[in-house]
Design a protein around this motif. Sequence first.
Motif, PDB file in Angstrom:
ATOM      1  N   TRP A   1       0.856  -1.190   0.000  1.00 55.07           N
ATOM      2  CA  TRP A   1       0.000   0.000   0.000  1.00 55.07           C
ATOM      3  C   TRP A   1       0.897   1.246   0.000  1.00 55.07           C
ATOM      4  O   TRP A   1       1.709   1.431   0.908  1.00 55.07           O
ATOM      5  N   ALA A   2       0.745   2.085  -1.015  1.00 54.62           N
ATOM      6  CA  ALA A   2       1.654   3.226  -1.180  1.00 54.62           C
ATOM      7  C   ALA A   2       0.950   4.578  -1.157  1.00 54.62           C
ATOM      8  O   ALA A   2       1.627   5.611  -1.172  1.00 54.62           O
ATOM      9  N   PHE A   3      -0.381   4.592  -1.113  1.00 61.53           N
ATOM     10  CA  PHE A   3      -1.130   5.852  -1.201  1.00 61.53           C
ATOM     11  C   PHE A   3      -2.497   5.618  -0.587  1.00 61.53           C
ATOM     12  O   PHE A   3      -3.177   4.642  -0.933  1.00 61.53           O
ATOM     13  N   VAL A   4      -2.888   6.491   0.351  1.00 63.69           N
ATOM     14  CA  VAL A   4      -4.184   6.358   1.010  1.00 63.69           C
ATOM     15  C   VAL A   4      -4.796   7.740   1.186  1.00 63.69           C
ATOM     16  O   VAL A   4      -4.212   8.609   1.834  1.00 63.69           O
ATOM     17  N   ASP A   5      -5.969   7.959   0.600  1.00 64.90           N
ATOM     18  CA  ASP A   5      -6.771   9.166   0.806  1.00 64.90           C
ATOM     19  C   ASP A   5      -8.088   8.774   1.463  1.00 64.90           C
ATOM     20  O   ASP A   5      -8.737   7.807   1.043  1.00 64.90           O
ATOM     21  N   HIS A   6      -8.502   9.553   2.473  1.00 65.48           N
ATOM     22  CA  HIS A   6      -9.815   9.385   3.093  1.00 65.48           C
ATOM     23  C   HIS A   6     -10.606  10.670   2.871  1.00 65.48           C
ATOM     24  O   HIS A   6     -10.079  11.759   3.069  1.00 65.48           O
ATOM     25  N   TYR A   7     -11.869  10.551   2.433  1.00 67.65           N
ATOM     26  CA  TYR A   7     -12.668  11.750   2.172  1.00 67.65           C
ATOM     27  C   TYR A   7     -14.076  11.575   2.737  1.00 67.65           C
ATOM     28  O   TYR A   7     -14.614  10.475   2.806  1.00 67.65           O
TER      29      TYR A   7
ATOM     30  N   GLN B   1      -9.647   6.154  -1.203  1.00 69.29           N
ATOM     31  CA  GLN B   1      -8.983   5.777  -2.444  1.00 69.29           C
ATOM     32  C   GLN B   1      -7.568   5.352  -2.089  1.00 69.29           C
ATOM     33  O   GLN B   1      -6.865   6.057  -1.358  1.00 69.29           O
ATOM     34  N   LEU B   2      -7.174   4.193  -2.583  1.00 68.54           N
ATOM     35  CA  LEU B   2      -5.894   3.624  -2.184  1.00 68.54           C
ATOM     36  C   LEU B   2      -5.140   3.112  -3.411  1.00 68.54           C
ATOM     37  O   LEU B   2      -5.766   2.701  -4.397  1.00 68.54           O
TER      38      LEU B   2
ATOM     39  N   SER C   1     -10.846   1.575  -5.155  1.00 65.28           N
ATOM     40  CA  SER C   1     -11.897   2.540  -4.837  1.00 65.28           C
ATOM     41  C   SER C   1     -12.893   1.888  -3.893  1.00 65.28           C
ATOM     42  O   SER C   1     -13.406   0.800  -4.162  1.00 65.28           O
ATOM     43  N   TRP C   2     -13.188   2.589  -2.756  1.00 66.65           N
ATOM     44  CA  TRP C   2     -14.054   2.011  -1.736  1.00 66.65           C
ATOM     45  C   TRP C   2     -14.946   3.100  -1.145  1.00 66.65           C
ATOM     46  O   TRP C   2     -14.458   4.141  -0.712  1.00 66.65           O
ATOM     47  N   LEU C   3     -16.251   2.859  -1.132  1.00 67.55           N
ATOM     48  CA  LEU C   3     -17.216   3.843  -0.672  1.00 67.55           C
ATOM     49  C   LEU C   3     -17.979   3.363   0.559  1.00 67.55           C
ATOM     50  O   LEU C   3     -18.350   2.192   0.657  1.00 67.55           O
ATOM     51  N   HIS C   4     -18.239   4.319   1.463  1.00 71.86           N
ATOM     52  CA  HIS C   4     -19.178   4.108   2.565  1.00 71.86           C
ATOM     53  C   HIS C   4     -20.501   4.800   2.282  1.00 71.86           C
ATOM     54  O   HIS C   4     -21.536   4.414   2.822  1.00 71.86           O
ATOM     55  N   ALA C   5     -20.468   5.854   1.456  1.00 75.63           N
ATOM     56  CA  ALA C   5     -21.701   6.569   1.090  1.00 75.63           C
ATOM     57  C   ALA C   5     -21.489   7.241  -0.254  1.00 75.63           C
ATOM     58  O   ALA C   5     -20.387   7.676  -0.583  1.00 75.63           O
ATOM     59  N   GLY C   6     -22.571   7.340  -1.040  1.00 75.29           N
ATOM     60  CA  GLY C   6     -22.501   8.012  -2.324  1.00 75.29           C
ATOM     61  C   GLY C   6     -22.228   7.065  -3.480  1.00 75.29           C
ATOM     62  O   GLY C   6     -22.232   5.835  -3.323  1.00 75.29           O
ATOM     63  N   GLU C   7     -21.987   7.658  -4.636  1.00 73.20           N
ATOM     64  CA  GLU C   7     -21.667   6.901  -5.845  1.00 73.20           C
ATOM     65  C   GLU C   7     -20.545   7.623  -6.583  1.00 73.20           C
ATOM     66  O   GLU C   7     -20.444   8.845  -6.531  1.00 73.20           O
ATOM     67  N   VAL C   8     -19.724   6.854  -7.286  1.00 73.48           N
ATOM     68  CA  VAL C   8     -18.661   7.410  -8.124  1.00 73.48           C
ATOM     69  C   VAL C   8     -18.705   6.694  -9.462  1.00 73.48           C
ATOM     70  O   VAL C   8     -18.706   5.454  -9.520  1.00 73.48           O
ATOM     71  N   LEU C   9     -18.744   7.475 -10.543  1.00 77.66           N
ATOM     72  CA  LEU C   9     -18.748   6.924 -11.895  1.00 77.66           C
ATOM     73  C   LEU C   9     -17.321   6.841 -12.413  1.00 77.66           C
ATOM     74  O   LEU C   9     -16.632   7.852 -12.526  1.00 77.66           O
TER      75      LEU C   9
ATOM     76  N   LEU D   1     -19.880   2.945  -9.170  1.00 83.99           N
ATOM     77  CA  LEU D   1     -19.510   2.274  -7.930  1.00 83.99           C
ATOM     78  C   LEU D   1     -20.403   2.743  -6.799  1.00 83.99           C
ATOM     79  O   LEU D   1     -20.660   3.941  -6.651  1.00 83.99           O
ATOM     80  N   ARG D   2     -20.844   1.795  -5.980  1.00 82.46           N
ATOM     81  CA  ARG D   2     -21.706   2.083  -4.827  1.00 82.46           C
ATOM     82  C   ARG D   2     -21.049   1.542  -3.562  1.00 82.46           C
ATOM     83  O   ARG D   2     -20.103   0.752  -3.637  1.00 82.46           O
ATOM     84  N   PRO D   3     -21.535   1.940  -2.392  1.00 82.68           N
ATOM     85  CA  PRO D   3     -20.961   1.464  -1.136  1.00 82.68           C
ATOM     86  C   PRO D   3     -20.904  -0.062  -1.070  1.00 82.68           C
ATOM     87  O   PRO D   3     -21.849  -0.756  -1.444  1.00 82.68           O
ATOM     88  N   GLY D   4     -19.775  -0.570  -0.584  1.00 84.65           N
ATOM     89  CA  GLY D   4     -19.606  -2.003  -0.428  1.00 84.65           C
ATOM     90  C   GLY D   4     -19.171  -2.730  -1.676  1.00 84.65           C
ATOM     91  O   GLY D   4     -19.032  -3.959  -1.663  1.00 84.65           O
ATOM     92  N   GLU D   5     -18.925  -2.004  -2.775  1.00 86.70           N
ATOM     93  CA  GLU D   5     -18.478  -2.610  -4.024  1.00 86.70           C
ATOM     94  C   GLU D   5     -17.018  -2.237  -4.272  1.00 86.70           C
ATOM     95  O   GLU D   5     -16.610  -1.100  -4.024  1.00 86.70           O
ATOM     96  N   LEU D   6     -16.243  -3.187  -4.764  1.00 87.68           N
ATOM     97  CA  LEU D   6     -14.827  -2.957  -5.025  1.00 87.68           C
ATOM     98  C   LEU D   6     -14.603  -2.540  -6.469  1.00 87.68           C
ATOM     99  O   LEU D   6     -14.993  -3.252  -7.397  1.00 87.68           O
ATOM    100  N   GLY D   7     -13.961  -1.379  -6.648  1.00 88.54           N
ATOM    101  CA  GLY D   7     -13.460  -0.961  -7.947  1.00 88.54           C
ATOM    102  C   GLY D   7     -11.955  -1.111  -7.930  1.00 88.54           C
ATOM    103  O   GLY D   7     -11.269  -0.429  -7.165  1.00 88.54           O
ATOM    104  N   LEU D   8     -11.415  -1.995  -8.762  1.00 90.98           N
ATOM    105  CA  LEU D   8      -9.986  -2.307  -8.757  1.00 90.98           C
ATOM    106  C   LEU D   8      -9.431  -2.134 -10.167  1.00 90.98           C
ATOM    107  O   LEU D   8      -9.797  -2.865 -11.085  1.00 90.98           O
ATOM    108  N   MET D   9      -8.555  -1.162 -10.330  1.00 94.59           N
ATOM    109  CA  MET D   9      -7.946  -0.893 -11.633  1.00 94.59           C
ATOM    110  C   MET D   9      -6.449  -1.177 -11.561  1.00 94.59           C
ATOM    111  O   MET D   9      -5.736  -0.589 -10.751  1.00 94.59           O
ATOM    112  N   THR D  10      -6.000  -2.100 -12.395  1.00 97.59           N
ATOM    113  CA  THR D  10      -4.577  -2.390 -12.512  1.00 97.59           C
ATOM    114  C   THR D  10      -4.042  -1.599 -13.692  1.00 97.59           C
ATOM    115  O   THR D  10      -4.381  -1.883 -14.836  1.00 97.59           O
TER     116      THR D  10
END
Length: 324
Positions: free
Chosen positions: A56-62, A138-139, A87-95, A106-115
């Motif tokens: 883990w090299a980068f962690v943002d909490h918003y 975002q990590l 990408s990890w959400l507790h509330a809201g949506e991210v396209l 992406l919705r809360p509880g769903e994993l968005g993983l981009m390699t």
Amino acid sequence: MSNLDLHPAPAECGGRHDVTARPVRELLPAKDVRLGESTMVRRLLPSMGRRMVGAWAFVDHYGPDDIADEPGMQVPPHPHMGLQTVSWLHAGEVLHRDSLGSEQLLRPGELGLMTSGRAISHSEESPREHAPSLHGAQLWVALPDEHRHTAPTWEHHGELPTVTGGGGLRATVLLGELDGALSPGTTFTPIVGADVSLAAGTSARLPVRPDFEYAALTMSGEAEVDGVRLAPGTMLYLGCGRSELPLRADVDSAFMLLGGEPFEERIVMWWNFVGRSHEEIEEARADWMTGSRSRFGEVRGYAGDRLPAPALPPVALKPRGRVR
């Protein structure tokens, strides 16, 4: 998610020399950074105290942010190489949109993983019609040398395994394995990422690996991790050497447990790139700025311009360790 710092400092990190082999309790300071038009984030990694936890090299909490009358997250197309974004959400949506043609809400509880592998570009935004609150993390995960030039991929996992225990403990496993629960997300190093919720009054012990180093990022409430009470948006580095992690909560709380085998390779991270040398970073920046579609591709559907790269520092980076 992009690192929108206008003056990102290149840093060489990784290697096991500075890994804390014993259990510690080290609070990592957060840095407030504006992300896009209206989102402020708390940057926990890299920090003034530590640059990596496992891979883990980068962690943002918003958040939680009230965006009922705001556009929410608006991050224009930007590049990545040599890493994975989580990408990890507790509330809201991210396209999410990327240069592979992926488009996923992406919705809360769903994993968005981009390699990203050798190269990719993507954008992230709150949809026009969105929930009134936005809260998440975002990590980034650094890719080892043998996999960092792999073809870029996008994964979306709507269902993830869970671990329960202690009456009020529930852990959702984003990446890697925790107490026998294995995430479907692709990994390239021994790693774990989990979202742990504790109901009020919970006292529990979570099995962990002594050979992994760990950190805990509080998302909500006031979880007590190994005897340290953590306010939301704070991160506790735990080192290595534990076989279990004591947890308790007086109020409903949630935190992210991030861990992994200490990352052996030394890496150079600048802006949105992870490489192995200053020259490699410089070449990636030049390719993005010249609009090299053959390398980073093109994100279609975002209503706005691409994000320009900041200027490189005037001097070559100097070797630095995992800690400052």
